[in-house]
Design a protein around this motif. Structure first.
Motif, PDB file in Angstrom:
ATOM      1  N   PRO A   1      14.434  81.759  40.838  1.00 29.92           N
ATOM      2  CA  PRO A   1      13.827  82.806  40.019  1.00 29.92           C
ATOM      3  C   PRO A   1      14.825  83.476  39.072  1.00 29.92           C
ATOM      4  CG  PRO A   1      13.040  82.963  42.265  1.00 29.92           C
ATOM      5  CD  PRO A   1      14.163  81.964  42.270  1.00 29.92           C
ATOM      6  N   GLY A   2      14.466  83.501  37.796  1.00 30.54           N
ATOM      7  CA  GLY A   2      15.285  84.200  36.812  1.00 30.54           C
ATOM      8  C   GLY A   2      16.460  83.430  36.257  1.00 30.54           C
ATOM      9  N   ALA A   3      16.775  82.267  36.840  1.00 35.45           N
ATOM     10  CA  ALA A   3      17.935  81.505  36.375  1.00 35.45           C
ATOM     11  C   ALA A   3      17.561  80.650  35.169  1.00 35.45           C
ATOM     12  CB  ALA A   3      18.473  80.618  37.499  1.00 35.45           C
ATOM     13  N   PRO A   4      18.419  80.562  34.156  1.00 35.14           N
ATOM     14  CA  PRO A   4      18.152  79.681  33.010  1.00 35.14           C
ATOM     15  C   PRO A   4      18.011  78.227  33.466  1.00 35.14           C
ATOM     16  CG  PRO A   4      19.943  81.203  32.522  1.00 35.14           C
ATOM     17  CD  PRO A   4      19.659  81.327  33.999  1.00 35.14           C
TER      18      PRO A   4
ATOM     19  N   HIS B   1      25.117  83.663  47.068  1.00 36.84           N
ATOM     20  CA  HIS B   1      25.358  83.494  45.643  1.00 36.84           C
ATOM     21  C   HIS B   1      24.127  83.017  44.876  1.00 36.84           C
ATOM     22  CE1 HIS B   1      25.791  79.460  47.329  1.00 36.84           C
ATOM     23  NE2 HIS B   1      25.437  79.022  46.147  1.00 36.84           N
ATOM     24  N   GLN B   2      23.037  82.734  45.582  1.00 37.52           N
ATOM     25  CA  GLN B   2      21.879  82.246  44.843  1.00 37.52           C
ATOM     26  C   GLN B   2      20.577  82.556  45.572  1.00 37.52           C
ATOM     27  OE1 GLN B   2      21.788  77.586  46.380  1.00 37.52           O
ATOM     28  NE2 GLN B   2      22.292  78.033  44.276  1.00 37.52           N
ATOM     29  N   HIS B   3      19.505  82.567  44.801  1.00 36.78           N
ATOM     30  CA  HIS B   3      18.157  82.831  45.290  1.00 36.78           C
ATOM     31  C   HIS B   3      17.287  81.630  44.942  1.00 36.78           C
ATOM     32  CE1 HIS B   3      14.193  85.301  44.548  1.00 36.78           C
ATOM     33  NE2 HIS B   3      14.107  84.529  45.619  1.00 36.78           N
ATOM     34  N   LEU B   4      16.786  80.962  45.962  1.00 34.75           N
ATOM     35  CA  LEU B   4      15.881  79.825  45.795  1.00 34.75           C
ATOM     36  C   LEU B   4      14.506  80.202  46.316  1.00 34.75           C
ATOM     37  CD1 LEU B   4      18.159  76.984  47.264  1.00 34.75           C
ATOM     38  CD2 LEU B   4      17.858  77.533  44.846  1.00 34.75           C
ATOM     39  N   CYS B   5      13.475  79.792  45.613  1.00 37.34           N
ATOM     40  CA  CYS B   5      12.106  79.989  46.096  1.00 37.34           C
ATOM     41  C   CYS B   5      11.475  78.625  46.320  1.00 37.34           C
ATOM     42  CB  CYS B   5      11.285  80.794  45.088  1.00 37.34           C
ATOM     43  SG  CYS B   5       9.574  81.091  45.628  1.00 37.34           S
ATOM     44  N   ALA B   6      10.840  78.444  47.465  1.00 36.28           N
ATOM     45  CA  ALA B   6      10.195  77.175  47.794  1.00 36.28           C
ATOM     46  C   ALA B   6       9.031  77.456  48.738  1.00 36.28           C
ATOM     47  CB  ALA B   6      11.197  76.210  48.426  1.00 36.28           C
ATOM     48  N   PHE B   7       8.484  76.401  49.299  1.00 37.32           N
ATOM     49  CA  PHE B   7       7.351  76.523  50.220  1.00 37.32           C
ATOM     50  C   PHE B   7       7.675  75.797  51.520  1.00 37.32           C
ATOM     51  CE2 PHE B   7       5.819  76.511  45.865  1.00 37.32           C
ATOM     52  CZ  PHE B   7       5.078  77.669  45.816  1.00 37.32           C
ATOM     53  N   HIS B   8       7.335  76.427  52.640  1.00 43.30           N
ATOM     54  CA  HIS B   8       7.485  75.807  53.945  1.00 43.30           C
ATOM     55  C   HIS B   8       6.123  75.733  54.621  1.00 43.30           C
ATOM     56  CE1 HIS B   8      11.903  77.386  54.201  1.00 43.30           C
ATOM     57  NE2 HIS B   8      11.808  76.270  53.501  1.00 43.30           N
ATOM     58  N   PHE B   9       5.943  74.712  55.442  1.00 46.02           N
ATOM     59  CA  PHE B   9       4.762  74.686  56.304  1.00 46.02           C
ATOM     60  C   PHE B   9       5.206  74.431  57.739  1.00 46.02           C
ATOM     61  CE2 PHE B   9       5.115  70.262  54.742  1.00 46.02           C
ATOM     62  CZ  PHE B   9       5.050  69.542  55.929  1.00 46.02           C
ATOM     63  N   TYR B  10       4.403  74.914  58.671  1.00 44.22           N
ATOM     64  CA  TYR B  10       4.725  74.743  60.082  1.00 44.22           C
ATOM     65  C   TYR B  10       4.695  73.259  60.435  1.00 44.22           C
ATOM     66  CZ  TYR B  10       4.285  79.768  60.519  1.00 44.22           C
ATOM     67  OH  TYR B  10       4.471  81.110  60.373  1.00 44.22           O
ATOM     68  N   ALA B  11       5.706  72.802  61.185  1.00 41.59           N
ATOM     69  CA  ALA B  11       5.838  71.375  61.464  1.00 41.59           C
ATOM     70  C   ALA B  11       4.672  70.819  62.260  1.00 41.59           C
ATOM     71  CB  ALA B  11       7.147  71.111  62.215  1.00 41.59           C
ATOM     72  N   HIS B  12       3.850  71.704  62.857  1.00 43.61           N
ATOM     73  CA  HIS B  12       2.694  71.236  63.616  1.00 43.61           C
ATOM     74  C   HIS B  12       1.376  71.516  62.893  1.00 43.61           C
ATOM     75  CE1 HIS B  12       3.030  75.498  64.657  1.00 43.61           C
ATOM     76  NE2 HIS B  12       1.745  75.466  64.954  1.00 43.61           N
ATOM     77  N   ASP B  13       1.450  72.180  61.710  1.00 47.68           N
ATOM     78  CA  ASP B  13       0.205  72.555  61.024  1.00 47.68           C
ATOM     79  C   ASP B  13       0.477  72.726  59.520  1.00 47.68           C
ATOM     80  OD1 ASP B  13      -2.196  73.555  60.126  1.00 47.68           O
ATOM     81  OD2 ASP B  13      -2.309  75.177  61.603  1.00 47.68           O
ATOM     82  N   MET B  14       0.197  71.673  58.751  1.00 48.05           N
ATOM     83  CA  MET B  14       0.470  71.693  57.322  1.00 48.05           C
ATOM     84  C   MET B  14      -0.423  72.667  56.569  1.00 48.05           C
ATOM     85  SD  MET B  14       0.712  68.461  54.686  1.00 48.05           S
ATOM     86  CE  MET B  14       1.842  67.598  55.778  1.00 48.05           C
TER      87      MET B  14
END
Length: 234
Positions: A120-123, A37-50
């Motif tokens: 993205p795109g949500a008010p 029901h929704q689209h979220l955009c975020a950032f991930h980094f590897y737990a052993h290498d930021m």
């Protein structure tokens, strides 16, 4: 018509395959997918290498009010590659986890309040209404496809991923690129979300890998033979 990511090896999808997909999509049910029901955009980094940071597009559905599950792609387009999964739980559910499990989960407070997690795109008002809830949650993320190193297929072991927890962690070039492509301002959203609050009991000290690095490793063990499985007679 089927689309294929240009970096993925293999023959282009044939017309016959596309027609078959059209037929099966009209006949079969897709219950789990229909709950997204929704689209979220975020950032991930590897737990052993930021230093290895990935733009992560989450397509999520609720199991209930306290848990949602997300498919993670490397982009929002039809040719995006499925690179991982994330489970998101309330603070109440997180606190029930065994202590040895908690380091595998990351908090969402900083990336939400910092403006880095967006829809993205949500008010804005609709986005902030939901993210006010996400701000109080924890997530467990596993990536199977290491697209950041150029893998054109999902190679190697699945890896635990973490999320941003403080200023200065996010790669500035990556941040600028995402803001430009999606027409968002992290700084503006930081101001808009200043009223939001994180977990009621504060961020748990064992979350976010307990401040350490975590890396998945493969260990060879003895495989239990089929003879060891109890036989059940009816």
């Amino acid at each position: 018509m089927a689309t294929t990511h240009s970096d993925v090896p293999g023959e282009p999808t044939q017309t016959s395959t596309a027609l078959l997909e059209t037929a099966t999509s009209a006949i079969q049910g897709f219950g789990p997918m229909n709950k997204i029901h929704q689209h979220l955009c975020a950032f991930h980094f590897y737990a052993h290498d930021m230093t290895r940071q990935v733009e992560a597009h989450h397509f999520c559905g609720h199991q209930n009010e306290e848990m949602r599950q997300c498919l993670i792609y490397d982009g929002p387009g039809a040719d995006a590659r499925l690179i991982g999964l994330e489970y998101i739980v309330s603070e109440n559910l997180f606190l029930t986890l065994p202590d040895e499990e908690k380091p595998l989960w990351h908090s969402h407070e900083y990336e939400v309040k910092g403006g880095y997690l967006f829809m993205p795109g949500a008010p804005g008002p609709i986005e902030r209404q939901d993210l006010d809830k996400v701000c109080k949650t924890y997530g467990k993320t596993i990536h199977f496809w290491q697209v950041d190193r150029g893998d054109n297929l999902p190679l190697g072991l699945p890896q635990i991923m973490m999320a941003l927890t403080r200023d200065g962690q996010l790669n500035e070039e990556l941040a600028r690129d995402v803001q430009k492509r999606f027409g968002v301002s992290f700084e503006k959203e930081r101001q808009n979300r200043a009223y939001m609050k994180g977990p009621e009991h504060g961020i748990h000290p064992l979350a976010n890998a307990a401040g350490k690095g975590l890396e998945t490793e493969l260990r060879e063990v003895e495989c239990k033979p089929v003879e060891s499985v109890p036989r059940v007679f009816v």
